[in-house]
Write an enzyme that holds these catalytic residues in place. Structure first.
Site, PDB file in Angstrom:
ATOM      1  N   ARG A 100       0.846  -1.092  -0.003  1.00 26.85           N
ATOM      2  CA  ARG A 100      -0.085  -0.090   0.099  1.00 26.85           C
ATOM      3  C   ARG A 100       0.824   1.375   0.025  1.00 26.85           C
ATOM      4  O   ARG A 100       1.661   1.487   0.939  1.00 26.85           O
ATOM      5  CB  ARG A 100      -0.823   0.009   1.209  1.00 26.85           C
ATOM      6  CG  ARG A 100      -1.870   1.280   1.106  1.00 26.85           C
ATOM      7  CD  ARG A 100      -3.055   1.190   2.365  1.00 26.85           C
ATOM      8  NE  ARG A 100      -3.952   2.318   2.260  1.00 26.85           N
ATOM      9  CZ  ARG A 100      -3.816   3.250   2.723  1.00 26.85           C
ATOM     10  NH1 ARG A 100      -2.480   3.688   3.227  1.00 26.85           N
ATOM     11  NH2 ARG A 100      -4.655   4.338   2.423  1.00 26.85           N
ATOM     12  N   LYS A 147     -14.414   5.845 -16.540  1.00 26.27           N
ATOM     13  CA  LYS A 147     -15.517   4.526 -15.617  1.00 26.27           C
ATOM     14  C   LYS A 147     -14.669   4.046 -14.697  1.00 26.27           C
ATOM     15  O   LYS A 147     -14.217   2.872 -14.934  1.00 26.27           O
ATOM     16  CB  LYS A 147     -15.853   4.019 -16.854  1.00 26.27           C
ATOM     17  CG  LYS A 147     -17.202   3.066 -16.340  1.00 26.27           C
ATOM     18  CD  LYS A 147     -17.926   2.404 -17.752  1.00 26.27           C
ATOM     19  CE  LYS A 147     -19.084   1.642 -17.173  1.00 26.27           C
ATOM     20  NZ  LYS A 147     -20.157   2.175 -16.347  1.00 26.27           N
TER      21      LYS A 147
END
Ligand code: PMP
Length: 281
Positions: A100, A147
């Site tokens: 992360r 999108k």
């Protein structure tokens, strides 16, 4: 019976399709997707969906993990393996798994997943009665032309609509209607069709573009311009478009009837022409 899903090159029963806890789609919504309708066992407008997916990936600098022919064969294989006659294929591509960090990782391999959903599209239950919508402030991010799977606000707004007995929410910003939570919004006023212009505030809907072409071919005037909720409520008609609902008449906005409060002719005619175009193809 379990569906067969696709994940990173393999077709597996859905319970065996797993992604890493470090997938950036999961941690950062760093992923894009497409939903392509299936009608009569056939994909609808797949090339346009593949083009939009490639554009979404490009805008986020995610390396395309596959080309359009490979994506098409994955879609077709899923339809066949799951025996889908009517519904959709959902495909998502994330930047992949990496420890992360807010920085894009230097090297990560995209995670590609896809699955099918069965759904009534031609005989969509809201067509005959017309859809009811609430309005909500458009609090989504400012790159709605991409999108991405960052759909939490849309999900909140749709849930709020359902809690008040409605089908969807029309989102407004700076006094104008942008779009619905997963559809493009249209009105018919003074005999002309209006829908928000293409910019970063809305998703360039595939159905939106087909419906605009169908309207133009049928001699209807289409204006790509912003309109307000007040204009929508006072309009002759309102409707919305998406791949899995096609053209859905909107009969109430915040409880106020649009026109006579029943599905109206322009929306129904465009829906009919859209379906006719599929049977011609
Ligand atoms: N706007 C938004 C925000 C959407 O999520 C969708 C559906 N993906 C649409 C419009 C309609 O797009 P399409 O006609 O390509 O399904």
């Amino acid at each position: 019976m379990e569906r067969i899903a696709y994940i990173n090159g393999e077709f597996v029963p859905e319970s065996r399709a797993r992604v890493s806890i470090f997938d950036r789609g999961f941690l950062f919504a760093d992923a894009v997707y497409e939903v392509t309708a299936v009608i009569g066992g056939r994909l609808v407008d797949f090339p346009a969906h593949a083009r939009r997916l490639a554009r979404s990936l490009g805008e986020l600098s995610i390396d395309p993990p596959a080309d359009a022919p490979d994506l098409l064969s994955i879609h077709r294989s899923l339809i066949e393996r799951n025996g889908v006659e009517e519904g959709s294929v959902y495909m998502q591509m994330s930047r992949g798994a990496a420890d992360r960090s807010f920085l894009y990782p230097h090297a990560s391999e995209s995670t590609v997943i896809a699955f099918t959903q069965e759904k009534k599209i031609v005989a969509h239950p809201a067509v005959a009665r017309g859809a009811r919508v609430i309005t909500a402030d458009d609090l989504r991010w400012q790159r709605r032309d991409i999108k991405t799977v960052q759909l939490l606000y849309s999900s909140m707004a749709r849930t709020r609509a359902a809690e008040s007995g409605c089908d969807d929410a029309w989102l407004t910003e700076d006094g104008v209607v942008t779009e619905a939570t997963s559809s493009n919004a249209f009105i018919v006023t003074g005999g002309r069709i209006a829908t928000h212009p293409l910019d970063r505030k809305i998703l360039p809907g595939i159905t939106r573009s087909v419906v605009i072409d169908l309207a133009n071919d049928g001699g209807l005037k289409v204006e790509e311009r912003a309109f307000t909720i007040e204009e929508a409520i006072a309009a002759e008609e309102a409707f919305m478009t998406s791949s899995t609902t096609i053209v859905l008449p909107v009969v109430r906005i915040d409880g106020v009837a649009v026109g006579d409060g029943a599905p109206r002719p322009v929306a129904l005619e465009l829906r009919r022409r859209y379906l006719e175009r599929l049977s011609d193809g």
